[in-house]
Design a protein around this motif. Structure first.
Motif, mmCIF file in Angstrom:
data_model
loop_
_atom_site.group_PDB
_atom_site.id
_atom_site.type_symbol
_atom_site.label_atom_id
_atom_site.label_comp_id
_atom_site.label_asym_id
_atom_site.label_seq_id
_atom_site.Cartn_x
_atom_site.Cartn_y
_atom_site.Cartn_z
ATOM 1 N N GLU A 1 46.148 41.453 31.979
ATOM 2 C CA GLU A 1 47.048 40.288 33.118
ATOM 3 C C GLU A 1 46.971 41.333 34.450
ATOM 4 O O GLU A 1 46.500 42.148 34.735
ATOM 5 N N MET A 2 47.074 40.973 35.595
ATOM 6 C CA MET A 2 47.141 40.880 37.213
ATOM 7 C C MET A 2 48.465 41.399 38.546
ATOM 8 O O MET A 2 49.213 40.147 37.632
ATOM 9 N N ALA A 3 48.680 42.002 38.615
ATOM 10 C CA ALA A 3 49.996 42.742 39.842
ATOM 11 C C ALA A 3 49.271 42.434 40.619
ATOM 12 O O ALA A 3 47.981 43.216 41.475
ATOM 13 N N ILE A 4 49.736 41.711 41.955
ATOM 14 C CA ILE A 4 48.675 42.197 43.696
ATOM 15 C C ILE A 4 50.265 42.832 44.243
ATOM 16 O O ILE A 4 51.187 42.459 44.344
ATOM 17 N N ILE A 5 49.443 43.601 45.442
ATOM 18 C CA ILE A 5 51.190 44.398 46.453
ATOM 19 C C ILE A 5 50.013 44.600 47.477
ATOM 20 O O ILE A 5 48.929 44.521 48.110
ATOM 21 N N ASP A 6 51.723 44.148 47.736
ATOM 22 C CA ASP A 6 51.438 44.021 49.424
ATOM 23 C C ASP A 6 49.658 43.138 50.114
ATOM 24 O O ASP A 6 48.706 43.727 51.153
ATOM 25 N N PRO A 7 49.774 42.097 49.378
ATOM 26 C CA PRO A 7 48.884 40.964 49.666
ATOM 27 C C PRO A 7 48.154 40.433 51.112
ATOM 28 O O PRO A 7 49.421 40.420 52.166
ATOM 29 N N SER A 8 47.075 40.607 51.397
ATOM 30 C CA SER A 8 46.372 39.706 52.897
ATOM 31 C C SER A 8 46.452 38.370 52.580
ATOM 32 O O SER A 8 47.234 38.115 52.046
ATOM 33 N N ARG A 9 46.762 37.828 54.248
ATOM 34 C CA ARG A 9 47.130 36.240 54.371
ATOM 35 C C ARG A 9 45.991 35.570 53.292
ATOM 36 O O ARG A 9 47.043 34.506 53.449
ATOM 37 N N ASP A 10 45.233 35.874 53.154
ATOM 38 C CA ASP A 10 43.964 35.355 52.610
ATOM 39 C C ASP A 10 43.770 35.674 51.426
ATOM 40 O O ASP A 10 43.360 36.840 50.524
ATOM 41 N N PRO A 11 44.441 34.634 50.594
ATOM 42 C CA PRO A 11 44.596 35.016 48.658
ATOM 43 C C PRO A 11 43.354 35.285 47.707
ATOM 44 O O PRO A 11 42.983 35.323 46.692
ATOM 45 N N LYS A 12 42.066 34.539 48.733
ATOM 46 C CA LYS A 12 41.358 34.467 47.739
ATOM 47 C C LYS A 12 40.306 35.397 47.485
ATOM 48 O O LYS A 12 39.966 35.733 45.870
ATOM 49 N N VAL B 1 50.555 39.128 58.769
ATOM 50 C CA VAL B 1 51.289 37.781 57.695
ATOM 51 C C VAL B 1 50.584 37.937 55.576
ATOM 52 O O VAL B 1 49.194 37.988 55.617
ATOM 53 N N SER B 2 51.467 38.175 54.923
ATOM 54 C CA SER B 2 51.176 38.219 53.827
ATOM 55 C C SER B 2 51.497 37.026 53.208
ATOM 56 O O SER B 2 51.458 36.193 53.138
ATOM 57 N N SER B 3 49.996 37.422 52.401
ATOM 58 C CA SER B 3 49.970 35.262 51.536
ATOM 59 C C SER B 3 50.790 35.001 49.969
ATOM 60 O O SER B 3 51.024 35.131 49.053
ATOM 61 N N HIS B 4 51.297 36.533 50.185
ATOM 62 C CA HIS B 4 52.738 36.255 48.838
ATOM 63 C C HIS B 4 53.353 34.991 48.034
ATOM 64 O O HIS B 4 53.144 34.575 47.041
#
Length: 448
Positions: free
Chosen positions: A23-34, A60-63
């Motif tokens: 399982e994975m969580a992302i914190i404060d992602p950048s605009r590009d989710p790739k 700008v975040s990609s959330h």
């Protein structure tokens, strides 16, 4: 606990992934989710959570896109007033990622709605994702929300909130707690950040000024003193992040492209040329502003968002078709992609050429030139490079025509040569009756 740090160098932005039991969580992602998707594939992990420590001002975040494409839940403080689908995540709330428990601490100061995320694994290791609250060697600046939409939080109130956050909120955490901030040195979200990508809470307690034995007034005076300028785009990005941005891949796919032009029909839009200073000086469209964006060391995002206002239309000149996707992606990071009227490469025709600068004459007769220092106010406060220089920060230059004398040729300088390319091109557009020169990196020989 498997924590992976991602770095966006031009914005000095750190984002993170936690992976545990597939399982994975992302914190404060950048605009590009790739990059996060690639990591999930590599580890055969399912993205189940996105944590936003606050509505970011500098990117700008990609959330929202990640939520739509993975069905992962977005966790953010209820104080944000987010209009996208989310789960409130505040004091006492906990989310489990595999064997890792993630809990929220409301930590106002940089913004009224900031949270710090504490991740604890089965061996009782602790990690804090501090967002823009606690940096390595500093804390987040408290003055950004004054220009952020309808937010009414004032710098004095947030500075005081930061004092009590640092004084009271993290006392239950051990010195061994690893600190992962959202920014490092070079970000405008603080003023004295370390280049180190992480630290421990014990080290910060010993070395970070914010943990010293200060009164609330001493703390407020220190944090409010000499903060950098606030770029025009910061409030704009807060508003985007509170609503959720458009999908990264589709937002600029319809931008008009003109290849190898030999003629240009001018309109009321700005022209932003991101090529090197040498290419710009050799040939450029009349009225262009040269904001260099060729390498990761170039602060294209910051200076584009400081010189150009949100929603202000512009044409974009790039060097080659190979640069189109890269430059558009960088501009999308600050939400300016919808302002682009067209992307252009220049053909064989000559449009405008900058006047050659006689550096030796300048060295011999500096008093025969008007010198414009476009460094930030805090930089000038540490000392002038040229005693008689007129100081006008680059972000204010477009509105400063009346402050610039026109009786002598003008030489523009910054600290290292990058910003003066933009500054000299702006002044050339403001004043067409005298020569305007870019001191460029030759300034270093005067600053030794």
């Amino acid at each position: 606990m498997n924590v992976i740090q991602f770095e966006d160098k031009p914005l000095a932005h750190y984002s993170y992934a936690i992976i545990s039991n597939n399982e994975m969580a992302i914190i404060d992602p950048s605009r590009d989710p790739k990059p996060y998707y690639e990591l999930a594939e590599k580890h055969d992990a399912k993205i189940i959570a996105i944590f936003e420590t606050h509505p970011h001002a500098d990117f700008v975040s990609s959330h929202l896109q990640i939520h739509k494409e993975t069905d992962a839940k977005i966790y953010v403080s209820k104080l944000v007033g987010a209009t996208y689908a989310h789960q409130a995540f505040d004091d006492g709330d906990t989310v489990t990622i595999g064997d890792v428990a993630c809990s929220a601490i409301n930590s106002p100061g940089h913004s009224p709605d900031s949270i710090t995320i504490i991740a604890t694994d089965s061996e009782n290791n602790h990690v804090m994702f501090s967002g823009d609250t606690l940096f390595i060697g500093d804390v987040g600046r408290p003055d950004l929300r004054e220009k952020a939409g309808n937010m009414k939080a004032k710098r004095e109130e947030l500075a005081q909130s930061m004092y009590y956050t640092i004084k009271d909120k993290f006392n239950h955490l051990t010195d061994a707690t690893i600190v992962y901030p959202a920014h490092g040195a070079g970000s405008l979200c603080g003023k004295n950040m370390s280049a180190d990508p992480s630290s421990t809470l014990g080290r910060e307690r010993n070395e970070n000024w914010a943990f010293k034995d200060l009164t609330v007034d001493q703390f407020k005076n220190h944090i409010l003193k000499d903060q950098p300028f606030i770029p025009s785009y910061f409030g704009f990005n807060v508003a985007i992040n509170k609503e959720g941005a458009d999908d990264f891949e589709t937002t600029f796919c319809g931008v008009l492209f003109s290849f190898g032009i030999t003629d240009f029909k001018y309109d009321d839009s700005l022209i932003i040329d991101v090529r090197s200073a040498s290419r710009f000086k050799n040939n450029h469209l009349k009225g262009s502003i040269n904001i260099i964006g060729e390498t990761e060391e170039d602060k294209l995002e910051t200076w584009l968002g400081s010189i150009v206002e949100p929603k202000e239309a512009f044409h974009l000149v790039i060097n080659s078709i190979d640069d189109r996707e890269r430059v558009l992606s960088r501009i999308a990071k600050i939400g300016y992609e919808k302002q682009i009227q067209s992307v252009i490469t220049l053909g064989a025709n000559k449009f405008e050429t900058s006047k050659l600068f006689d550096i030796e004459d300048f060295k011999k007769h500096p008093n025969q030139y008007t010198i414009i220092d476009i460094r930030n106010t805090s930089e000038v406060g540490e000392g002038k490079i040229f005693k008689n220089a007129i100081s006008i920060p680059l972000n204010q230059l477009r509105a400063s025509k009346n402050e610039i004398p026109t009786d002598k040729p003008i030489v523009v300088h910054c600290a290292g040569g990058y910003r003066s390319a933009a500054g000299s091109s702006i002044i050339s557009n403001l004043i067409d009756t005298i020569a305007v020169y870019d001191l460029s990196d030759a300034v270093k020989s005067f600053n030794e």
